[in-house]
Structures are given as structure tokens and as C-alpha cells.
Design an enzyme around this catalytic site. Structure first.
Site, mmCIF file in Angstrom:
data_model
loop_
_atom_site.group_PDB
_atom_site.id
_atom_site.type_symbol
_atom_site.label_atom_id
_atom_site.label_comp_id
_atom_site.label_asym_id
_atom_site.label_seq_id
_atom_site.Cartn_x
_atom_site.Cartn_y
_atom_site.Cartn_z
ATOM 1 N N ARG A 74 45.955 9.600 30.103
ATOM 2 C CA ARG A 74 46.487 10.791 30.781
ATOM 3 C C ARG A 74 45.835 10.990 32.146
ATOM 4 N NH1 ARG A 74 45.760 16.946 29.825
ATOM 5 N NH2 ARG A 74 47.756 17.773 30.566
ATOM 6 N N HIS A 78 47.822 11.446 35.584
ATOM 7 C CA HIS A 78 47.655 12.595 36.474
ATOM 8 C C HIS A 78 47.141 12.174 37.846
ATOM 9 C CE1 HIS A 78 47.887 16.225 33.536
ATOM 10 N NE2 HIS A 78 48.768 15.291 33.240
ATOM 11 N N ASN A 106 45.349 20.431 34.673
ATOM 12 C CA ASN A 106 44.110 19.655 34.503
ATOM 13 C C ASN A 106 42.943 20.463 33.953
ATOM 14 O OD1 ASN A 106 45.335 17.345 35.506
ATOM 15 N ND2 ASN A 106 44.691 17.715 37.615
ATOM 16 N N HIS A 205 52.535 10.065 24.464
ATOM 17 C CA HIS A 205 52.131 11.153 23.568
ATOM 18 C C HIS A 205 52.087 10.725 22.104
ATOM 19 C CE1 HIS A 205 53.715 13.696 27.089
ATOM 20 N NE2 HIS A 205 52.401 13.730 27.128
#
Ligand code: HEM
Ligand SMILES: *[C@@H]1O[C@H](CO)[C@@H](O)[C@H](O)[C@H]1NC(C)=O
Ligand SMILES: *[C@@H]1O[C@H](CO)[C@@H](O)[C@H](O)[C@H]1NC(C)=O
Length: 222
Positions: A74, A78, A106, A205
Site C-alpha cells: 500500500r 500511495h 495516510n 486488498h
């Protein structure tokens, strides 16, 4: 007359070569020092054991906390989704810069910074001032997914670390669990990705944790 025609025809066919040979050095010299293409072999000479060092660092972290695999994946997402893969998500806020770390998607949510810091420390010992933090993060995400039982993929290297980050860009550009699908796909297409990428990448996910507030409205509100 016939000779003359043939002669001028030959000159014409040389023009492209003349252009190529005269222009390439000019074009190349316009890039600043350090410009280069991404390559699979970027650190083959300067840091040949890089991949192993990253592998070891991710393995050590995973042995202690298997969730770290999801967190590193992740973190990579990001980083890349806001102004490209430039390591900007790793930057702390400073007096004159409010970075991405504390943006809404975040804050209290992304993790794995210490893993990248530790690997970077290792890498600096063996290959000082050579490997970018973003290349380490990019490799770490791949190693994490492999450790978690997922697929592997080849990683090109040679990214440069950004020196600035924008909290506002992170808030605006990262997808939110509270916006409709159309908005999410629009965010992906604005990055040159397509609907298939949205579906495939959302498969990330399969692993990891989410805080209850990010999905409880979907459990009880149908
Ligand atoms: C499609 C739009 C996406 C939305 C709306 C979204 C949203 C979220 C949310 C809300 C969480 C939970 C955060 C928390 O509770 O702290 C999460 C976790 C996660 N996301 Fe996404 N995400 C998206 C796409 C992606 C993509 C493309 C990837 C990677 C390729 C990714 C990888 C992950 C991972 C691995 C976790 C678990 C992290 C952990 O356990 O530390 N997500 N995401
Ligand atoms: C082990 O994992 C926990 C989180 O589960 C973390 O707080 C801790 O810092 C980790 N320790 C090491 C040595 O990585
Ligand atoms: C979805 O995108 C539209 C157009 O950009 C915007 O006006 C709207 O606020 C967005 N919806 C949500 C829930 O973010």
C-alpha cells in the site's frame, strides 16, 4: 543530366543521417547530469547485492509481522499514485513543506516506514549514496507480495527520489472508500490506467487490514 539527378538523389538520402549524427549529441547534452532511463540492470555494477538486501529486510520484517507485506504494498501504491513513484510518501513534514504522510488517506493508516529506513541503512553501508529510497520501496513491495504468496513481477530501477511532497495532492488524488466507483475509475484513468487496472490492482486488498470506519457503512446500510 542523368548523372546530376542521381547525384542529388544520393545527397537527399544522406540528409536523415546527417541530421541524426548532428542532433543526437545535442539532445543528450540537454539532460542534466544523472539523467538516465530506467533499467533492470541499473545497479548491477554499483550495488550488485541490492535485491538480496531488500529481500532480507522485508523477510525480517515479515517474520515479525506478516501484515507488513500488505502495508509495504500500500505504501508503494500511495507513493506512485501521487505525482509518480518518487518516494514522496516517505518525506516528513518540514517548516516549509506539508507532505503526504499526514494526508487523510495516510495519517494513522499507512505503515512500513521503518522497514524502508532499515533497508536503506543497510544499503548505505554497502553502496553509499547510490540507491534511491523509492527504488528500495518499489523492490520491497514486490518482495513483500512474493513472501505473502502472491505473484512476482520484474522491477525496473533507476528512479530518483523527489525532494518535495504535497499533502493537498495526496488528499485530492488518492482514491477514497467514501466516493462512488465512477470517481475512483476517473482517478485511475487520469494516471493512464484503465478499468481493468482498477479491478486487478484492487485485488491487493486480498491481504491486509482496514479500520472498521472505512467499510462499516457497506456492511449495514444496504
Ligand atoms: C481502488 C481504490 C482504492 C481504495 C478506495 C482503497 C482504500 C483502502 C482503504 C480504506 C484501506 C484501509 C486503510 C485503513 O483502514 O487504515 C486500504 C488498505 C489497503 N490498500 Fe487500498 N484502496 C484502493 C486501491 C488500492 C491499490 C491499487 C492497492 C495496491 C495495489 C491497495 C493496497 C492496499 C493494501 C495492501 C491495504 C492494507 C494495508 C495494511 O494492512 O496495512 N489499495 N485501502
Ligand atoms: C514487530 O512488529 C510490531 C507490529 O506488529 C512492531 O510494532 C515492531 O516494531 C516490530 N519489531 C521489529 C523488530 O520489527
Ligand atoms: C465525485 O467527483 C465529482 C466530480 O469531480 C465531485 O464533484 C464529487 O464531489 C465527487 N464525489 C465524492 C463523494 O467525492
Amino acid at each position: 543530366m542523368a548523372h546530376k539527378l542521381v547525384f542529388s538523389h544520393n545527397i537527399a538520402s544522406f540528409i536523415p543521417f546527417l541530421l541524426v549524427f548532428h542532433f543526437i549529441p545535442v539532445v543528450v547534452s540537454q539532460f542534466p547530469y544523472g539523467y538516465s532511463q530506467l533499467s533492470y540492470r541499473f545497479y548491477d555494477w554499483s550495488c550488485p547485492r541490492l535485491t538480496n538486501m531488500v529481500k532480507y529486510g522485508v523477510w525480517a520484517a515479515y517474520r515479525n509481522d506478516t501484515r507488513i507485506a500488505a502495508s509495504l504494498l500500500r505504501l508503494h501504491f500511495h507513493d506512485c499514485f501521487v505525482n509518480g513513484c518518487d518516494g514522496s510518501v516517505l518525506l516528513d513534514d518540514t517548516d516549509d513543506m506539508t507532505g503526504e504522510k499526514n494526508a487523510l488517506p495516510n495519517r494513522n493508516s499507512v505503515r512500513g516506514f521503518e522497514v524502508i529506513d532499515n533497508i536503506k541503512e543497510d544499503v548505505e553501508r554497502f553502496c553509499p549514496s547510490t540507491v534511491s529510497c523509492v527504488d528500495i520501496l518499489t523492490l520491497a513491495a514486490r518482495e513483500a507480495v512474493v513472501l505473502a504468496g502472491g505473484p512476482s513481477w520484474p522491477v525496473m530501477l533507476g528512479r530518483r527520489d523527489g525532494v518535495t511532497a504535497s499533502q493537498r495532492a495526496a488528499n485530492e488524488q488518492l482514491p477514497s472508500p467514501f466516493e462512488p466507483l465512477g470517481n475512483i475509475t476517473a482517478k485511475f484513468t487520469s494516471k493512464g490506467l484503465d478499468l481493468k487496472d482498477v479491478v486487478v490492482l484492487s485485488g491487493a486488498h486480498t491481504i491486509g487490514f482496514a479500520q472498521c470506519f472505512t467499510f462499516k457503512n457497506r456492511l449495514f446500510n444496504f
